[in-house]
Design a protein around this motif. Structure first.
Motif, short mmCIF file in Angstrom:
data_model
loop_
_atom_site.label_atom_id
_atom_site.label_comp_id
_atom_site.label_asym_id
_atom_site.label_seq_id
_atom_site.Cartn_x
_atom_site.Cartn_y
_atom_site.Cartn_z
N ALA A 126 -2.91 14.90 -0.39
CA ALA A 126 -1.54 14.90 -0.92
C ALA A 126 -0.61 14.11 -0.02
O ALA A 126 0.23 13.35 -0.49
CB ALA A 126 -1.06 16.34 -1.09
N LEU A 127 -0.77 14.25 1.28
CA LEU A 127 0.08 13.52 2.23
C LEU A 127 -0.17 12.01 2.12
O LEU A 127 0.76 11.22 2.14
CB LEU A 127 -0.15 14.01 3.66
N PHE A 128 -1.43 11.62 1.99
CA PHE A 128 -1.77 10.20 1.84
C PHE A 128 -1.12 9.63 0.57
O PHE A 128 -0.51 8.56 0.60
CB PHE A 128 -3.29 10.01 1.79
N ARG A 129 -1.26 10.34 -0.55
CA ARG A 129 -0.69 9.86 -1.81
C ARG A 129 0.84 9.77 -1.73
O ARG A 129 1.43 8.80 -2.21
CB ARG A 129 -1.13 10.75 -2.98
N PHE A 130 1.46 10.75 -1.09
CA PHE A 130 2.92 10.73 -0.91
C PHE A 130 3.33 9.52 -0.08
O PHE A 130 4.25 8.78 -0.43
CB PHE A 130 3.37 12.04 -0.25
N ALA A 131 2.63 9.31 1.03
CA ALA A 131 2.95 8.18 1.92
C ALA A 131 2.75 6.84 1.20
O ALA A 131 3.55 5.91 1.36
CB ALA A 131 2.10 8.24 3.19
N LEU A 132 1.71 6.74 0.41
CA LEU A 132 1.44 5.51 -0.32
C LEU A 132 2.54 5.24 -1.36
O LEU A 132 2.96 4.09 -1.53
CB LEU A 132 0.07 5.56 -0.97
N ARG A 133 3.00 6.28 -2.03
CA ARG A 133 4.11 6.09 -2.98
C ARG A 133 5.36 5.59 -2.26
O ARG A 133 6.08 4.74 -2.77
CB ARG A 133 4.39 7.38 -3.73
N LEU A 134 5.61 6.13 -1.06
CA LEU A 134 6.76 5.68 -0.28
C LEU A 134 6.60 4.22 0.17
O LEU A 134 7.57 3.50 0.30
CB LEU A 134 6.97 6.56 0.96
N ALA A 135 5.36 3.83 0.40
CA ALA A 135 5.08 2.48 0.88
C ALA A 135 5.02 1.45 -0.24
O ALA A 135 4.85 0.25 0.04
CB ALA A 135 3.75 2.48 1.65
N ARG A 136 5.17 1.86 -1.48
CA ARG A 136 5.02 0.96 -2.63
C ARG A 136 5.85 -0.31 -2.49
O ARG A 136 5.35 -1.42 -2.68
CB ARG A 136 5.39 1.68 -3.92
N SER A 137 7.14 -0.20 -2.18
CA SER A 137 7.98 -1.41 -2.12
C SER A 137 7.53 -2.32 -0.98
O SER A 137 7.52 -3.53 -1.13
CB SER A 137 9.46 -1.05 -2.01
#
Length: 159
Positions: A126-137
């Motif tokens: 869950a933390l990885f997916r959250f971080a990846l969503r934040l890193a999208r831009s």
């Protein structure tokens, strides 16, 4: 410490829990873009600045890629369709929280150039997916910069 990731097939690009898709155009034809992606793996750091080192393995059936920040990826090529598609899955990585990753590069003619579409399909904690969503831009910016660098390299005097 490197860990083995879940093995998946090419359809993971469409079914992954987290998919980031980016697209841009270059002036080079699809065949030339494909060669830069698939045939010149060692040349990736010249145009994709997130990559610090890349080398083909297993006679071109695999790759080992090192990224800024220290991530190391050992990959298997799952699609190599000249001028159309290049995709690979990550089999081993030291990236925390990552459970599965497949990247697909689709090439389609766009006038005299190429439309490049990059799909980053992943699963993780869950933390990885959250971080990846934040890193999208930031990933989108890195992709656009990489494609712009590649376009410059392919249209330069040595191309």
């Amino acid at each position: 410490m490197s860990r083995r990731l879940r093995s998946m097939e090419l359809d993971f690009a469409e079914s992954a829990p987290l998919r980031l898709v980016f697209a841009a155009e270059v002036s080079a034809p699809p065949e030339l873009v494909y060669r830069a992606l698939a045939d010149d793996v060692a040349g990736w750091p010249r145009w994709f600045t997130a990559v610090t080192k890349a080398r083909p393995t297993e006679g071109g059936a695999g790759r080992e890629v090192r990224l800024k920040g220290g991530a190391v990826l050992r990959e298997t090529v799952v699609a190599a369709e000249p001028g159309e598609r290049y995709a690979y899955r990550v089999d081993e990585s030291n990236a925390p929280g990552l459970r599965a990753l497949l990247e697909e590069w689709r090439l389609t003619p766009a006038g005299t150039g190429t439309r490049v579409r990059w799909t980053f399909a992943a699963d993780g904690s869950a933390l990885f997916r959250f971080a990846l969503r934040l890193a999208r831009s930031g990933m989108g910016r890195a992709f656009r910069d990489a494609v712009r660098n590649l376009d410059g390299q392919l249209s330069g005097p040595a191309a």
